[in-house]
Design a protein around this motif. Structure first.
Motif, PDB file in Angstrom:
ATOM      1  N   GLY A 369       0.766  -1.127   0.107  1.00 34.20           N
ATOM      2  CA  GLY A 369       0.088   0.151   0.126  1.00 34.20           C
ATOM      3  C   GLY A 369       0.925   1.336  -0.180  1.00 34.20           C
ATOM      4  N   ALA A 370       2.250   1.139   0.295  1.00 34.64           N
ATOM      5  CA  ALA A 370       3.214   2.307   0.274  1.00 34.64           C
ATOM      6  C   ALA A 370       2.972   2.926  -1.104  1.00 34.64           C
ATOM      7  CB  ALA A 370       4.617   1.892   0.390  1.00 34.64           C
ATOM      8  N   TYR A 371       2.764   2.472  -2.187  1.00 38.96           N
ATOM      9  CA  TYR A 371       3.049   2.994  -3.266  1.00 38.96           C
ATOM     10  C   TYR A 371       1.802   4.184  -3.558  1.00 38.96           C
ATOM     11  CZ  TYR A 371       2.861   3.604  -8.713  1.00 38.96           C
ATOM     12  OH  TYR A 371       2.710   4.043  -9.922  1.00 38.96           O
ATOM     13  N   GLU A 372       0.610   3.605  -3.153  1.00 44.55           N
ATOM     14  CA  GLU A 372      -0.821   4.481  -3.424  1.00 44.55           C
ATOM     15  C   GLU A 372      -0.511   5.571  -2.053  1.00 44.55           C
ATOM     16  OE1 GLU A 372      -4.549   2.386  -4.309  1.00 44.55           O
ATOM     17  OE2 GLU A 372      -3.071   0.751  -4.816  1.00 44.55           O
ATOM     18  N   ARG A 373      -0.242   5.281  -0.854  1.00 46.45           N
ATOM     19  CA  ARG A 373       0.096   6.273   0.010  1.00 46.45           C
ATOM     20  C   ARG A 373       0.901   7.371  -0.374  1.00 46.45           C
ATOM     21  NH1 ARG A 373       0.275   1.992   3.632  1.00 46.45           N
ATOM     22  NH2 ARG A 373       2.520   1.932   3.596  1.00 46.45           N
ATOM     23  N   HIS A 374       1.948   7.056  -1.141  1.00 47.16           N
ATOM     24  CA  HIS A 374       2.967   7.960  -1.624  1.00 47.16           C
ATOM     25  C   HIS A 374       2.046   8.736  -2.687  1.00 47.16           C
ATOM     26  CE1 HIS A 374       6.249   9.968  -3.604  1.00 47.16           C
ATOM     27  NE2 HIS A 374       6.026   9.560  -4.530  1.00 47.16           N
ATOM     28  N   ILE A 375       1.499   8.252  -3.653  1.00 50.41           N
ATOM     29  CA  ILE A 375       0.682   8.892  -4.465  1.00 50.41           C
ATOM     30  C   ILE A 375      -0.261  10.064  -3.868  1.00 50.41           C
ATOM     31  CG2 ILE A 375      -1.173   8.839  -6.553  1.00 50.41           C
ATOM     32  CD1 ILE A 375       0.327   6.362  -7.424  1.00 50.41           C
TER      33      ILE A 375
END
Ligand SMILES: Cc1ncc(COP(=O)(O)O)c(C=O)c1O
Length: 474
Positions: A369-375
Motif C-alpha cells: 500500500g506504500a505506492y498508493e500512500r505516496h501518490i
C-alpha cells in the motif's frame, strides 16, 4: 648566465599551456598529461614549432616526477605530435587539423546552470521520492527473492508484479487487464518500441499522433520506423474524424493521452472517446493509450482509461516515471490478448527482461500500500502547488488564461492572441527563467501558449518564476 635565444623566448610554461593535473588520480598523471597535450596541439592552442618547457621545468611546475613528463613527451613524439631531439627543447610538430576541428576539441565543460526557475515539463518532484519506503521495500524484496529469480526469467516480467499492476490498473484506472497480457517494460519509452515492432509485423506503418502532442513519444515511434501523422486536438481532446477524411490508405493506429492530454491538459470527452473507438473498429486498428500522469486529478476522480471500454482495441501503457522517478525505468504495457505472445517475444528480443530487483521492489510497494500512500501524499502537494501557481498567474498576468483540467504536473497558459511566444521564451531565458512554448509540440501552427510544470517547484520558486514571467511577457 644562460644566453637568451629566440627559441627560448618561444618556450611555454605549464601555466601558459593551461595544464593542471590537480584533479588527476595519482596513477593517471601521465595519461592525463598526454591527453591535455594532445588536445592542446589538435585544437591549435599549441602551434607547430612552439617549444615545450624542458622535462625538468615542467615536472617541477606540475609537481610530478620528471619521468612522468619524459614518458609523456616520448609517447607524443611516437604518435607524431612532438619532435624531440637530444639536447634540444621538444617542439610541436605540424599536424593536419582534423576536418571537423571544432568537434575535435575536448568537450567544453557545460556552462553553469544559471536557471533561476525551470518551468519546463518533464518530471515529478524528485525531492519527494520516497527513499525510505523504497529502501525498505528493496531490502524486503531482496531477502525474499528466490535464487532462481536472479536468473533469466519470463520476458513479460515477474508474475507478482504483473498481478499487482493488473489489480492496481483495474481498481484505480478502470482498466481490464489480465496479468498474462501485461508486459513490464523499461518505461513507456520502451512500451512504444515494443508497440512499433508489433505494428510493423502487423503491416501498420503509420500512426496518428496528437497535435499538439509529446515530441518525445513521437520521436520514439519515428526512430522505430513508424511514420507519424498529426491529429488535431481541441478542447474536447483528439479528433479522430480528421483521420477519416484523410485521402490515401487509412491510418490504423493512434497514440493518445486521453486522461490528461499532453500538453494541452484537456480530458478526452465522452463523445470523442466513442468516436475514437468507433474509428478504431472501422479501420480494424488500435489505440495506444499513454496513461502517463493520470493519477493526478485534483477536482474530482480521474477519468478511467479508454482501454476499459475496449480491451481488444487498446494497448495501454504507463510507467512510474511520474509517480516515483524516471530513473527507475519501469513501466507496463497491457495488450489485447491476441497480441500478447508476440509482444512478449518483442520484449525478449529487446533485452530479455527488465531488471528483476526493481520489479520485485515495486511489487512489494504495491502490495504494502506504500505506492498508493505516496501518490496520495504527492497529489495533495501537487494540488497545492497548482493552486498557488494559478493564483499567482491570475494576480500578475491577468491577460493570460490557464487552460485544461485541474490535473497532472503541468498546466497550459494561453498567451494573449498575437503574443510572440518565441520572444517571450527568449526574454525569459535572459532572466534565468526556463520555459517551453506550446509551439514546440505543434505540427500545425496555432495560438501562442506556454507549458508550465509546477510539481517540482516550491512556493518561493513559483512566486519568483511568475514574477520573472510577468517581466518577460511585459
Ligand atoms: C507524454 C508522456 N508520455 C510518457 C512519458 C513517460 O515516459 P517514460 O515512462 O519512458 O519515462 C512522459 C514523460 O515525460 C510523457 O511526457
Amino acid at each position: 648566465v644562460k644566453k637568451s635565444t629566440g627559441r627560448e623566448s618561444q618556450q611555454t610554461s605549464s601555466r601558459e599551456l593551461l595544464l593542471d593535473l590537480a584533479g588527476a588520480p595519482k596513477g593517471q598523471l601521465g595519461s592525463t598529461l598526454q591527453w591535455h597535450l594532445r588536445h592542446a596541439i589538435r585544437s591549435g592552442r599549441l602551434r607547430a614549432q612552439a617549444s615545450l618547457p624542458s622535462t625538468r621545468a615542467l615536472a617541477a611546475d606540475l609537481g610530478v616526477s620528471r619521468s612522468v613528463v619524459v614518458q609523456a613527451y616520448e609517447q607524443l613524439a611516437a604518435e607524431g605530435y612532438l619532435i624531440t631531439r637530444q639536447g634540444a627543447a621538444a617542439r610541436v610538430a605540424a599536424i593536419q587539423p582534423p576536418a571537423d576541428a571544432g568537434q575535435a576539441r575536448p568537450p567544453a565543460p557545460p556552462p553553469p546552470d544559471r536557471a533561476v526557475v525551470d518551468f519546463r515539463p518533464g518530471t515529478a518532484d524528485l525531492g519527494s521520492f520516497p527513499r525510505a519506503d523504497w529502501e525498505r521495500a528493496y531490502r524486503r524484496a531482496l531477502v525474499a527473492l528466490p535464487n532462481r529469480e536472479l536468473g533469466y526469467g519470463d520476458s513479460r516480467g515477474l508474475a507478482r508484479l504483473r498481478e499487482g499492476l493488473a489489480d492496481y490498473l483495474g481498481r484505480v484506472r478502470g482498466a481490464v487487464v489480465d496479468p498474462e497480457h501485461l508486459i513490464v517494460v523499461n518505461g513507456f519509452a520502451q512500451a512504444l518500441v515494443v508497440v512499433a515492432r508489433l505494428f510493423r509485423a502487423l503491416g501498420i506503418a503509420e500512426v496518428g499522433v496528437e497535435d499538439p502532442g509529446s515530441f518525445h513519444t513521437e520521436a520514439q515511434l519515428a526512430a522505430h520506423d513508424l511514420a507519424t501523422v498529426g491529429v488535431p486536438v481541441d478542447r474536447h481532446g483528439v479528433d479522430a474524424a480528421a483521420l477519416t477524411s484523410r485521402p490515401g490508405p487509412p491510418v490504423r493506429a493512434v497514440l493518445a493521452t486521453p486522461a490528461h492530454q499532453f500538453p494541452t491538459g484537456v480530458v478526452l470527452s465522452a463523445e470523442r472517446r466513442r468516436q475514437l473507438l468507433a474509428w478504431v473498429e472501422r479501420v480494424d486498428g488500435y489505440l495506444i493509450e499513454d496513461d502517463y500522469d493520470a493519477e493526478y486529478r485534483y477536482d474530482h476522480q480521474p477519468v478511467a482509461t479508454v482501454q476499459g471500454l475496449a480491451p481488444g482495441r487498446v494497448l495501454l501503457g504507463g510507467s512510474i516515471s511520474k509517480t516515483l522517478a524516471p530513473a527507475l525505468r519501469l513501466g507496463w504495457l497491457a495488450v489485447p490478448p491476441p497480441l500478447a505472445q508476440e509482444a512478449a517475444r518483442r520484449k525478449r528480443e529487446l533485452d530479455l527482461m527488465s531488471p528483476v530487483l526493481e520489479q520485485a521492489t515495486l511489487a512489494e510497494l504495491l502490495a504494502s500500500g506504500a505506492y498508493e500512500r505516496h501518490i496520495r501524499r504527492n497529489r495533495a502537494r501537487y494540488r497545492r502547488r497548482r493552486d498557488q501557481l494559478q493564483e499567482l498567474l491570475a494576480g500578475l498576468l491577468p491577460q493570460t488564461r490557464v487552460a485544461g483540467a485541474a490535473a497532472g504536473l503541468h498546466l497550459l497558459l494561453d498567451l494573449p492572441a498575437g503574443a510572440d511566444e518565441a520572444a517571450v521564451i527568449a526574454r525569459a531565458a535572459r532572466r534565468g527563467l526556463r520555459l517551453t512554448g506550446l509551439g514546440s509540440y505543434r505540427h500545425a501552427p496555432g495560438p501562442p501558449g506556454l507549458v508550465l510544470a509546477y510539481a517540482h517547484l516550491d512556493q518561493q520558486q513559483l512566486r519568483r518564476g511568475v514574477g520573472l514571467l510577468a517581466e518577460a511577457i511585459g
